[in-house]
Design a protein around this motif. Sequence first.
Motif, PDB file in Angstrom:
ATOM      1  N   GLN A 126       0.806  -1.220   0.000  1.00  0.00           N
ATOM      2  CA  GLN A 126       0.000   0.000   0.000  1.00  0.00           C
ATOM      3  C   GLN A 126       0.837   1.268   0.000  1.00  0.00           C
ATOM      4  O   GLN A 126       0.419   2.304  -0.523  1.00  0.00           O
ATOM      5  CB  GLN A 126      -0.922   0.017   1.218  1.00  0.00           C
ATOM      6  CG  GLN A 126      -1.969  -1.078   1.232  1.00  0.00           C
ATOM      7  CD  GLN A 126      -1.538  -2.295   2.017  1.00  0.00           C
ATOM      8  OE1 GLN A 126      -1.141  -2.205   3.163  1.00  0.00           O
ATOM      9  NE2 GLN A 126      -1.608  -3.458   1.403  1.00  0.00           N
ATOM     10  N   ASN A 127       2.015   1.207   0.609  1.00  0.00           N
ATOM     11  CA  ASN A 127       2.799   2.414   0.848  1.00  0.00           C
ATOM     12  C   ASN A 127       3.783   2.717  -0.275  1.00  0.00           C
ATOM     13  O   ASN A 127       4.057   1.884  -1.141  1.00  0.00           O
ATOM     14  CB  ASN A 127       3.560   2.270   2.167  1.00  0.00           C
ATOM     15  CG  ASN A 127       2.632   2.190   3.358  1.00  0.00           C
ATOM     16  OD1 ASN A 127       1.919   3.135   3.667  1.00  0.00           O
ATOM     17  ND2 ASN A 127       2.613   1.043   4.027  1.00  0.00           N
ATOM     18  N   ALA A 128       4.330   3.923  -0.226  1.00  0.00           N
ATOM     19  CA  ALA A 128       5.346   4.323  -1.196  1.00  0.00           C
ATOM     20  C   ALA A 128       6.685   3.663  -0.911  1.00  0.00           C
ATOM     21  O   ALA A 128       7.562   3.625  -1.770  1.00  0.00           O
ATOM     22  CB  ALA A 128       5.497   5.846  -1.192  1.00  0.00           C
ATOM     23  N   ALA A 145       1.862  -5.843  -6.498  1.00  0.00           N
ATOM     24  CA  ALA A 145       0.979  -4.735  -6.843  1.00  0.00           C
ATOM     25  C   ALA A 145       1.334  -3.543  -5.964  1.00  0.00           C
ATOM     26  O   ALA A 145       1.546  -3.693  -4.765  1.00  0.00           O
ATOM     27  CB  ALA A 145      -0.484  -5.126  -6.641  1.00  0.00           C
ATOM     28  N   GLY A 146       1.404  -2.358  -6.554  1.00  0.00           N
ATOM     29  CA  GLY A 146       1.814  -1.176  -5.816  1.00  0.00           C
ATOM     30  C   GLY A 146       0.702  -0.159  -5.665  1.00  0.00           C
ATOM     31  O   GLY A 146       0.062   0.222  -6.653  1.00  0.00           O
ATOM     32  N   GLY A 147       0.477   0.278  -4.409  1.00  0.00           N
ATOM     33  CA  GLY A 147      -0.453   1.372  -4.172  1.00  0.00           C
ATOM     34  C   GLY A 147       0.191   2.682  -4.563  1.00  0.00           C
ATOM     35  O   GLY A 147      -0.170   3.308  -5.554  1.00  0.00           O
ATOM     36  N   PHE A 148       1.196   3.092  -3.794  1.00  0.00           N
ATOM     37  CA  PHE A 148       2.029   4.245  -4.145  1.00  0.00           C
ATOM     38  C   PHE A 148       3.391   3.788  -4.680  1.00  0.00           C
ATOM     39  O   PHE A 148       4.182   4.602  -5.137  1.00  0.00           O
ATOM     40  CB  PHE A 148       2.252   5.135  -2.918  1.00  0.00           C
ATOM     41  CG  PHE A 148       1.011   5.858  -2.454  1.00  0.00           C
ATOM     42  CD1 PHE A 148       0.525   6.952  -3.141  1.00  0.00           C
ATOM     43  CD2 PHE A 148       0.319   5.431  -1.329  1.00  0.00           C
ATOM     44  CE1 PHE A 148      -0.613   7.625  -2.721  1.00  0.00           C
ATOM     45  CE2 PHE A 148      -0.818   6.093  -0.899  1.00  0.00           C
ATOM     46  CZ  PHE A 148      -1.287   7.183  -1.591  1.00  0.00           C
ATOM     47  N   LEU A 149       3.654   2.491  -4.596  1.00  0.00           N
ATOM     48  CA  LEU A 149       4.939   1.936  -5.009  1.00  0.00           C
ATOM     49  C   LEU A 149       5.094   2.026  -6.527  1.00  0.00           C
ATOM     50  O   LEU A 149       4.179   1.688  -7.278  1.00  0.00           O
ATOM     51  CB  LEU A 149       5.026   0.478  -4.572  1.00  0.00           C
ATOM     52  CG  LEU A 149       6.390  -0.208  -4.624  1.00  0.00           C
ATOM     53  CD1 LEU A 149       7.313   0.397  -3.565  1.00  0.00           C
ATOM     54  CD2 LEU A 149       6.216  -1.710  -4.383  1.00  0.00           C
ATOM     55  N   ALA A 267      -5.371  14.083   9.640  1.00  0.00           N
ATOM     56  CA  ALA A 267      -5.172  12.669   9.886  1.00  0.00           C
ATOM     57  C   ALA A 267      -3.709  12.285   9.782  1.00  0.00           C
ATOM     58  O   ALA A 267      -2.877  13.035   9.265  1.00  0.00           O
ATOM     59  CB  ALA A 267      -5.981  11.851   8.874  1.00  0.00           C
ATOM     60  N   ARG A 268      -3.393  11.085  10.279  1.00  0.00           N
ATOM     61  CA  ARG A 268      -2.151  10.432   9.938  1.00  0.00           C
ATOM     62  C   ARG A 268      -2.204  10.105   8.442  1.00  0.00           C
ATOM     63  O   ARG A 268      -3.240  10.314   7.793  1.00  0.00           O
ATOM     64  CB  ARG A 268      -1.965   9.157  10.758  1.00  0.00           C
ATOM     65  CG  ARG A 268      -1.745   9.373  12.252  1.00  0.00           C
ATOM     66  CD  ARG A 268      -0.505  10.168  12.546  1.00  0.00           C
ATOM     67  NE  ARG A 268      -0.105  10.077  13.968  1.00  0.00           N
ATOM     68  CZ  ARG A 268       0.725  10.906  14.544  1.00  0.00           C
ATOM     69  NH1 ARG A 268       1.252  11.900  13.843  1.00  0.00           N
ATOM     70  NH2 ARG A 268       1.047  10.764  15.819  1.00  0.00           N
ATOM     71  N   SER A 269      -1.106   9.557   7.917  1.00  0.00           N
ATOM     72  CA  SER A 269      -1.073   9.348   6.463  1.00  0.00           C
ATOM     73  C   SER A 269      -0.690   7.925   6.102  1.00  0.00           C
ATOM     74  O   SER A 269       0.163   7.685   5.251  1.00  0.00           O
ATOM     75  CB  SER A 269      -0.120  10.339   5.804  1.00  0.00           C
ATOM     76  OG  SER A 269       1.150  10.366   6.439  1.00  0.00           O
ATOM     77  N   GLY A 270      -1.350   6.963   6.771  1.00  0.00           N
ATOM     78  CA  GLY A 270      -1.242   5.586   6.327  1.00  0.00           C
ATOM     79  C   GLY A 270      -1.784   5.461   4.916  1.00  0.00           C
ATOM     80  O   GLY A 270      -2.578   6.294   4.458  1.00  0.00           O
ATOM     81  N   ALA A 271      -1.369   4.419   4.222  1.00  0.00           N
ATOM     82  CA  ALA A 271      -1.730   4.293   2.808  1.00  0.00           C
ATOM     83  C   ALA A 271      -3.237   4.252   2.583  1.00  0.00           C
ATOM     84  O   ALA A 271      -3.751   4.907   1.666  1.00  0.00           O
ATOM     85  CB  ALA A 271      -1.074   3.040   2.236  1.00  0.00           C
ATOM     86  N   SER A 272      -3.959   3.498   3.408  1.00  0.00           N
ATOM     87  CA  SER A 272      -5.409   3.414   3.228  1.00  0.00           C
ATOM     88  C   SER A 272      -6.075   4.752   3.497  1.00  0.00           C
ATOM     89  O   SER A 272      -7.028   5.143   2.803  1.00  0.00           O
ATOM     90  CB  SER A 272      -5.998   2.343   4.144  1.00  0.00           C
ATOM     91  OG  SER A 272      -5.610   1.060   3.731  1.00  0.00           O
ATOM     92  N   ASP A 296       7.260   5.487   5.891  1.00  0.00           N
ATOM     93  CA  ASP A 296       6.303   5.262   4.818  1.00  0.00           C
ATOM     94  C   ASP A 296       5.182   6.294   4.824  1.00  0.00           C
ATOM     95  O   ASP A 296       4.728   6.730   3.754  1.00  0.00           O
ATOM     96  CB  ASP A 296       5.729   3.845   4.908  1.00  0.00           C
ATOM     97  CG  ASP A 296       5.156   3.530   6.284  1.00  0.00           C
ATOM     98  OD1 ASP A 296       5.700   4.027   7.286  1.00  0.00           O
ATOM     99  OD2 ASP A 296       4.171   2.780   6.361  1.00  0.00           O
ATOM    100  N   GLN A 297       4.731   6.716   6.007  1.00  0.00           N
ATOM    101  CA  GLN A 297       3.634   7.684   6.044  1.00  0.00           C
ATOM    102  C   GLN A 297       4.054   9.022   5.449  1.00  0.00           C
ATOM    103  O   GLN A 297       3.264   9.681   4.771  1.00  0.00           O
ATOM    104  CB  GLN A 297       3.125   7.859   7.474  1.00  0.00           C
ATOM    105  CG  GLN A 297       2.370   6.659   7.999  1.00  0.00           C
ATOM    106  CD  GLN A 297       1.388   7.040   9.091  1.00  0.00           C
ATOM    107  OE1 GLN A 297       1.176   8.210   9.409  1.00  0.00           O
ATOM    108  NE2 GLN A 297       0.768   6.032   9.689  1.00  0.00           N
TER     109      GLN A 297
END
Length: 377
Positions: A126-128, A145-149, A267-272, A296-297
């Motif tokens: 999920q994260n970069a 699979a990459g979310g921000f990756l 908010a915090r910046s978790g991927a979701s 990562d956040q």
Amino acid sequence: MASEGDKGTILLSAGGTGGHLFPAEALAHELIARGWSVHLATDDRAQKYADRFPGEAMHVIASGTPSSRNPIKMAGAAFAIWKGLRQSASLMRQLKPMAVVGFGGYPTIPPLLAAGGGRPTMIHEQNAVMGRANKMLAGRVTAVAGGFLKAEGDHADKIVETGNPVRPAVLAASDQKYSAPKRGSAPIRIVIFGGSQGARFFSQTMPDALAKLPEDIKPRLQVTQQARPEDEGPAKASYAEAGIAADVSPFFSDLPSRIAGAHLVMARSGASTVAEIGAIGRPAIFVPYPHALDHDQAANAAAMEAAGGALVRREQDLNVDTVATEIGALLADPEKLSTMAAAARAAGRRDAAVLLADLAEAIASGQPVADFKAANA
């Protein structure tokens, strides 16, 4: 087991936190709609999400975190992983999944390892910045699979940029258009949250910060704030003392609809979190968790800030006065809020679950990742 007529079974595996489970939930909905039988392997922390997960069954798998320097804790983690491998091997024999998809966290290690050497496997990051469990698995799986990756560096040949899938509740909330706060006496809705465990920083800072806003603003505020159970009472008392209407709770089952109704999110910046705010399209102030080992956040938040959809502020640079100044400036600039909302929505990936399901089906059918990437370039 998959029922007769289904395409087959796909096993999803995720750590038992919302950040790992929410994208797994989104993929499950999409796969089920396509005729797949879906099961989930996770740890016992996921029990509070069990009633919302759409798969046929949730299987609790033992796992440990092999990161402690304490020999006793290391031995305990190794035993838990060994036990999880035996449970996972039994699960593979029972379900015979056509593919296994992991969403990060150490509980994904036993199922993904047990599936290796024959079944197609995939991890979703999920994260970069790739997390430690996924780093351990990346060289063994069929696809990443990459979310921000991004598809670069190590394993670039198997990385597919899918974005982070969001739950149906988020997609439904994304239909609500953003409207900046109006002048006069109309409500101003602010949503504050720090991930599945809340954030003590927000509980200690936000009530006093919002109390410093101008007297004509405070009566209009309608605050939703997630807080740890031990912080809930003090935060409620602080808001009440300041005369600010606030709904404070450790968990909100309707958080997507609350975000959709917000004029501003902090908010915090978790991927979701970043993915859901982007999909809905709301202006945000992100405060990355400062103690994340992989930062990562910070990387996730930077991606949204670069798109113009958010401001990113380091926790160590914030206090009651600076937060009040930041929020006051944004609330006084409806045009900027609207511009940020539009930029966040443009950066959001509402089709991520579809693309991730396409990739899962491709590897389940034996299609090489290179061919999938070429077909979807």
